[in-house]
Design a protein around this motif. Structure first.
Motif, PDB file in Angstrom:
ATOM      1  N   LYS A  85     -64.247  53.736 -12.551  1.00  0.00           N
ATOM      2  CA  LYS A  85     -63.324  52.993 -11.704  1.00  0.00           C
ATOM      3  C   LYS A  85     -62.099  53.856 -11.409  1.00  0.00           C
ATOM      4  CE  LYS A  85     -64.599  48.586 -13.751  1.00  0.00           C
ATOM      5  NZ  LYS A  85     -64.097  47.413 -14.479  1.00  0.00           N
ATOM      6  N   PHE A  86     -61.576  53.710 -10.211  1.00  0.00           N
ATOM      7  CA  PHE A  86     -60.380  54.448  -9.834  1.00  0.00           C
ATOM      8  C   PHE A  86     -59.141  53.653 -10.209  1.00  0.00           C
ATOM      9  CE2 PHE A  86     -63.468  56.350  -6.896  1.00  0.00           C
ATOM     10  CZ  PHE A  86     -63.235  57.678  -7.182  1.00  0.00           C
ATOM     11  N   SER A  87     -58.111  54.356 -10.609  1.00  0.00           N
ATOM     12  CA  SER A  87     -56.827  53.728 -10.905  1.00  0.00           C
ATOM     13  C   SER A  87     -55.993  53.716  -9.639  1.00  0.00           C
ATOM     14  CB  SER A  87     -56.088  54.503 -11.990  1.00  0.00           C
ATOM     15  OG  SER A  87     -56.811  54.486 -13.190  1.00  0.00           O
ATOM     16  N   PRO A  88     -55.083  52.757  -9.525  1.00  0.00           N
ATOM     17  CA  PRO A  88     -54.217  52.727  -8.339  1.00  0.00           C
ATOM     18  C   PRO A  88     -53.295  53.947  -8.295  1.00  0.00           C
ATOM     19  CG  PRO A  88     -53.656  50.945  -9.870  1.00  0.00           C
ATOM     20  CD  PRO A  88     -54.848  51.636 -10.423  1.00  0.00           C
ATOM     21  N   THR A  89     -52.965  54.345  -7.096  1.00  0.00           N
ATOM     22  CA  THR A  89     -52.109  55.516  -6.906  1.00  0.00           C
ATOM     23  C   THR A  89     -50.740  55.303  -7.545  1.00  0.00           C
ATOM     24  OG1 THR A  89     -53.249  56.012  -4.845  1.00  0.00           O
ATOM     25  CG2 THR A  89     -51.119  57.053  -5.167  1.00  0.00           C
ATOM     26  N   TRP A  90     -50.210  54.095  -7.443  1.00  0.00           N
ATOM     27  CA  TRP A  90     -48.888  53.830  -8.018  1.00  0.00           C
ATOM     28  C   TRP A  90     -48.876  54.082  -9.517  1.00  0.00           C
ATOM     29  CZ3 TRP A  90     -48.351  50.367 -11.900  1.00  0.00           C
ATOM     30  CH2 TRP A  90     -49.311  49.370 -12.036  1.00  0.00           C
ATOM     31  N   LEU A  91     -50.002  53.837 -10.177  1.00  0.00           N
ATOM     32  CA  LEU A  91     -50.060  54.064 -11.620  1.00  0.00           C
ATOM     33  C   LEU A  91     -50.013  55.560 -11.937  1.00  0.00           C
ATOM     34  CD1 LEU A  91     -50.292  52.868 -14.436  1.00  0.00           C
ATOM     35  CD2 LEU A  91     -52.772  52.890 -14.153  1.00  0.00           C
ATOM     36  N   ALA A  92     -50.742  56.351 -11.180  1.00  0.00           N
ATOM     37  CA  ALA A  92     -50.738  57.799 -11.401  1.00  0.00           C
ATOM     38  C   ALA A  92     -49.348  58.387 -11.136  1.00  0.00           C
ATOM     39  CB  ALA A  92     -51.781  58.468 -10.511  1.00  0.00           C
ATOM     40  N   VAL A  93     -48.719  57.943 -10.064  1.00  0.00           N
ATOM     41  CA  VAL A  93     -47.383  58.438  -9.735  1.00  0.00           C
ATOM     42  C   VAL A  93     -46.371  57.941 -10.767  1.00  0.00           C
ATOM     43  CG1 VAL A  93     -45.544  58.370  -8.002  1.00  0.00           C
ATOM     44  CG2 VAL A  93     -47.914  58.690  -7.287  1.00  0.00           C
ATOM     45  N   GLY A  94     -46.482  56.680 -11.180  1.00  0.00           N
ATOM     46  CA  GLY A  94     -45.593  56.141 -12.206  1.00  0.00           C
ATOM     47  C   GLY A  94     -45.745  56.870 -13.534  1.00  0.00           C
ATOM     48  N   HIS A  95     -46.997  57.173 -13.909  1.00  0.00           N
ATOM     49  CA  HIS A  95     -47.277  57.940 -15.123  1.00  0.00           C
ATOM     50  C   HIS A  95     -46.555  59.286 -15.066  1.00  0.00           C
ATOM     51  CE1 HIS A  95     -49.689  60.094 -18.137  1.00  0.00           C
ATOM     52  NE2 HIS A  95     -50.009  60.970 -17.208  1.00  0.00           N
TER      53      HIS A  95
END
Length: 111
Positions: A85-95
């Motif tokens: 499953k792909f994670s949302p982009t906002w989560l990757a950027v927030g991380h």
């Protein structure tokens, strides 16, 4: 030991930028790169925890909390990826932003 921690977090950050670039451009990232990012960050996080426990008077706790939050987001994305499953982009950027904030706090406390 704090300088080693900073260096390890810096290496993890460079690898993380490569992963983020590949992810945003839909390029394939080898698993070894993802594992290396996690290993460097985890070792640095453990070293930072040791420093916080050995020197409680130093104000490293903010950096530690930020890195733990970033690690939780990283674990979540990693395990979603294992399930396909792909994670949302906002989560990757927030991380990434939380980890950068932790890094900045750490560097400012050391210099």
């Amino acid at each position: 030991m704090l300088y080693l921690t900073i260096c390890l977090f810096a290496v993890a950050a460079v690898i993380g930028l490569l992963i983020l670039k590949n992810w945003l451009t839909s390029a394939n990232t080898p698993r070894s790169v993802v594992y290396a990012h996690g290993i460097f960050a985890a070792v640095a996080l453990v070293l930072l925890l040791v420093q916080v426990l050995r020197n409680p008077e130093r104000n490293l706790k903010i950096s530690l909390v930020l890195f733990v939050l970033a690690a939780l987001g990283g674990f979540y994305m990693f395990f979603r990826d294992l399930k396909g499953k792909f994670s949302p982009t906002w989560l990757a950027v927030g991380h990434a932003l939380i980890a950068v904030a932790g890094f900045v706090f750490l560097v400012l406390l050391v210099i």
